[in-house]
Structure formats: C-alpha cells, structure tokens
Write a protein that holds these residues in place. Structure first.
Motif, short mmCIF file in Angstrom:
data_model
loop_
_atom_site.label_atom_id
_atom_site.label_comp_id
_atom_site.label_asym_id
_atom_site.label_seq_id
_atom_site.Cartn_x
_atom_site.Cartn_y
_atom_site.Cartn_z
N UNK A 32 0.80 -1.22 0.00
CA UNK A 32 0.00 0.00 0.00
C UNK A 32 0.83 1.28 0.00
N UNK A 33 1.97 1.26 0.70
CA UNK A 33 2.83 2.45 0.68
C UNK A 33 3.36 2.71 -0.73
N UNK A 34 3.79 1.67 -1.41
CA UNK A 34 4.29 1.83 -2.77
C UNK A 34 3.20 2.34 -3.70
N UNK A 35 1.99 1.90 -3.49
CA UNK A 35 0.88 2.31 -4.35
C UNK A 35 0.38 3.71 -4.00
N UNK A 96 15.95 -1.59 -5.35
CA UNK A 96 16.66 -1.14 -6.56
C UNK A 96 15.74 -0.32 -7.46
N UNK A 97 14.52 -0.80 -7.67
CA UNK A 97 13.58 -0.08 -8.54
C UNK A 97 13.21 1.28 -7.95
N UNK A 98 13.06 1.36 -6.63
CA UNK A 98 12.73 2.63 -5.99
C UNK A 98 13.84 3.65 -6.17
N UNK A 110 9.49 6.00 -15.84
CA UNK A 110 8.86 5.88 -14.52
C UNK A 110 7.84 4.75 -14.52
N UNK A 111 7.03 4.67 -15.58
CA UNK A 111 6.03 3.61 -15.65
C UNK A 111 6.67 2.23 -15.66
N UNK A 112 7.77 2.07 -16.39
CA UNK A 112 8.47 0.79 -16.44
C UNK A 112 9.03 0.41 -15.08
N UNK A 113 9.63 1.38 -14.41
CA UNK A 113 10.19 1.11 -13.08
C UNK A 113 9.11 0.81 -12.06
N UNK A 114 7.95 1.41 -12.23
CA UNK A 114 6.85 1.10 -11.32
C UNK A 114 6.39 -0.35 -11.50
N UNK A 115 6.46 -0.88 -12.72
CA UNK A 115 6.16 -2.29 -12.92
C UNK A 115 7.17 -3.15 -12.15
N UNK A 116 8.44 -2.78 -12.23
CA UNK A 116 9.48 -3.53 -11.51
C UNK A 116 9.27 -3.43 -10.01
N UNK A 175 9.67 11.03 -2.69
CA UNK A 175 8.79 9.94 -2.25
C UNK A 175 9.47 8.59 -2.46
N UNK A 176 10.17 8.45 -3.58
CA UNK A 176 10.80 7.18 -3.89
C UNK A 176 12.07 6.96 -3.07
N UNK A 177 12.69 8.05 -2.61
CA UNK A 177 13.81 7.91 -1.67
C UNK A 177 13.30 7.28 -0.38
#
Length: 421
Positions: A32-35, A96-98, A110-116, A175-177
């Motif tokens: 949920x945090x990632x989303x 790694x993806x974050x 960004x969209x590709x990394x969010x899939x990862x 946020x991703x940090x």
C-alpha cells in the motif's frame, strides 16, 4: 465429523502472535505504501514530466500489473524454496527499482520502473499470506488475517499524509527515496524477525510441471475460483477509488494536498474498522455468512455512490459517506473470501495465495485506468467502484454459490480466537 487438524499457530503464545502480526503487517504494508504514497504527487508529476493525467495513472496500473504478475511467479517459488528466500529477493528488487525511480527522466521510464517495483513487492503479500496459512486455517485464518489488516491498514492512512509531508520538503522524487529506505528496513526485519514456516519435507519439488498442475487444480475448484473473483472485484473497487481520488478530491472538489490526505485516510479508517469488527462477527457467524452480508451492503452503498456523484446531492460529504460504506464492506469481504479460498488448499498455500493476489491486483490494474478513461471525475470513479462491488456480488452468487461453501474448519467454534490484543 472429523476435527480440524491442530496447526502450529494454535500453539503460539500471545506474545508470539502479536509479534507475528506486527512483522507480517509491516511487510505487507510496503505494498500500500508503494501504491498510495505518491498519490498526492500525481498532479505535480503530470506537470513536471509534461504528460497527461491518464498517462500518470498508468504508472499506478503498472505497479498493480507488476504485483499481479510477480505473485504468479513467486507463489510457486515460495512453495518450492520456502518462504524467506523469495521474500528477501523481492524486497531487494523493490529497493533497486525505488532508487531508479528517483532519477526517472520520463513518464515511460517511470512507468516501467513502477512495474518492476510491483514485481518486487509482490513477494511480501504472497509470503505473508502463505505464512499465515502455514500456521492457521479456517475461521482462525480469517481472524488472524483481520488483525493483520489492522497493522497493514495503517499504511493507506499514513501513505498520502506522509507523501504530502515529503512534498512539502522536496519534490515527488523524494517519495521514492523514502520508499527505498523503507524497503531496506523491511529487508533487515525479514532477516532478523521472520523464521521459515515451511519445512523442507512439505516443499513441492515437481518444478514447472507441478506448478502448472497445481494451478490447474486450483482453477477446477469452483468455490476457490469464486472466492478469488469475489476478492478480485472487491479490490477493483478499492483501486478505482485509489486511482481516482486524487483528481476527484483535489481537482473537482478543490482540496489541497494535506486535505486530500485526511479525506483519503477517512476511507482507510472504514476499511480498518470493518476488519476489526470482523473478528467479533466471526465469533458468531461463519466467514461465508459475513461475506454475504458484506457484499449486500457494498452493492447498496455503490448504488448510493453513483446517485450522489451524478446529482451532486450533499456535495463531498455524501460522496465520502458512501465511499466509506463501500470500503467498510470491502474490509469485511476481503479477509473472509481469502479465508474460504486458502483453507481449501493449505498444501499449496504459496501458489493459492499467488493466484488470489494476482487476480486481485490484476483486476485493480484494469480498474484504475478506467476511471481516467471515463473522465476522472466523481461520477467516473463512482461508476467503477460500484461496478466492482456488483461484480463481486455476482461472482459470489453465480460462481462460488454460498450453499457450496461448507467446511468444518470454517465454523465459529472450530478453533479458538487468536488472542491478539
């Protein structure tokens, strides 16, 4: 009638159960945090990367798609290799993806990394549910899972607020940090505080052929498939709310980022309240009966939601009230549908959890962009949310068929309630 077998969770002390809930809840919370944590930043991402709101919403869809696909892979691995190794590998991939999301130069990257990210975080939900099934089943599973949702339910409440706080200090990349740091912390938690719950003698060694055969067995179980669809469509309603709420509350109703965090958190409170009420309800009724009542309420609330969104009656207050009821019903539906499904297949808990989770996040991935396609306003969000609840009810009635859902482990008195405070 044959008494249900005694599982390891029944022998755990109160302290051990509390620790289990906290550890597993923390692990699941990264999903949920990632989303949700970057939801307040969606409008600013749109501006910064020079794209459209629909394209930014697709990054959410990418995360959900990664979660769905990742679970299908990790579930069988968790049944073959044990629970810890797939979990640790998934957490490492998420970190790694974050980190790479921090430097993403375009919406496509960004969209590709969010899939990862989704692929990595899939391990936490699969392994957590499999661990619970290793230790509990039936009504005890539903009660423990409801307690678990109390811990992980704090994540949707805190995520937008935390995201808003990060945005006040930096930009959306910060946020991703924070997500990367949380992933590192959870990796250490898993290493130090989570023991292996699947002994070598219970692991499945058949390779790909066994995986395909197991998925086939699950697909032929009509009640299991029905419960998976119930949970999936309920999740679709939830993620339609997640995907549309930022634009509806901020653009249509004029809330700022902090106010959005509060409004969004109010919905999560409904979800959490239901999960804790569920523990008490299961003292008197089976998960099947609670599920029927929950979906009846959710369908009625969905209808009200469409009326309020279409007419504007009562403004934001009535819209939030109807959404609260929908999320409340989802908080009752999800642990009970999972309990019915997982109790039937304890011998392949990882694979069963994977299929359950994959359908949940897969339907969520489909529902999220539908809100944008339909207009990204209150009526669009309400339509997809209500549609998810109606579809969930139809899956219960037409596929699972409540009268078929009988199991000696799914009775209020089958196993004493886990004494988790």
């Amino acid at each position: 009638m044959i008494d249900p077998p005694v599982l390891p969770g029944e022998l755990m002390s109160l302290r051990q159960r509390v620790r289990l809930v906290v550890v597993l809840g923390s692990l699941i919370a990264i999903g949920p945090l990632t989303i949700d944590m970057y939801l307040p930043a969606l409008p600013s991402i749109t501006d910064d990367l020079g794209t459209t709101s629909t394209a930014v919403q697709l990054t959410l869809t990418g995360t959900l798609a990664g979660l769905a696909l990742g679970q299908l892979v990790i579930g069988p691995l968790a049944d073959a290799l044990g629970r810890r190794r797939p979990l640790l590998a998934g957490l490492a991939l998420h970190v790694v993806a974050s980190v790479l999301c921090v430097v993403a130069p375009s919406i496509a990257v960004l969209g590709t990394l969010r899939v990862v990210q989704g692929l990595g975080v899939a391990a936490t939900s699969v392994v957590a549910m499999a661990v619970v099934r290793d230790l509990f089943s039936g009504s005890a599973f539903a009660r423990l899972f409801s307690r678990l949702m109390l811990v992980m339910g704090l994540a949707p409440i805190l995520a937008p607020t935390l995201g808003s706080a990060v945005l006040e200090a930096t930009n959306w990349r910060g946020v991703f940090v924070v997500l990367a740091g949380f992933g590192v912390l959870l990796t250490l938690t898993a290493l130090l505080a989570l023991r292996e719950t699947l002994p070598p003698e219970r692991r499945r060694r058949g390779g790909m052929a066994d995986t395909v055969r197991t998925y086939g067995e699950l697909a032929r179980d009509r009640v299991f498939v029905g419960m998976v669809l119930v949970a999936g469509f309920a999740m679709a309603a939830l993620f339609a709310y997640v995907a549309g709420s930022s634009f509806v509350f901020q653009d249509q109703y004029g809330l700022d980022e902090r106010q959005f965090g509060i409004a969004f958190g109010a919905g999560a409170v409904g979800l959490i309240t239901a999960t804790q009420l569920n523990v008490r309800l299961l003292r008197r009724w089976t998960p099947q009966r609670v599920l029927v009542g929950a979906l009846t309420l959710g369908t009625a609330a969905g209808a009200l939601l469409i009326v309020f969104a279409a007419t504007g009656f009562g403004g934001l207050a009535t819209l939030l009230a109807a959404l609260w009821l929908v999320l409340f019903s989802g908080g009752l539906a999800m642990p009970n549908s999972a309990a019915v499904a997982m109790t039937r297949h304890g011998e392949a808990a990882g694979t069963a959890a994977a299929l359950l989770g994959a359908v949940q996040f897969g339907t969520g991935a489909v529902a999220a962009p539908l809100v944008g396609v339909l207009g990204n306003d209150g009526l669009a969000m309400a339509t997809v949310v209500a549609g998810g609840m109606v579809a969930s009810t139809l899956a219960l009635v037409l596929v699972a068929r409540p009268h078929r859902m009988t199991d000696p482990e799914l009775t209020p008195a089958a196993i004493p309630e886990p004494a988790v405070a």
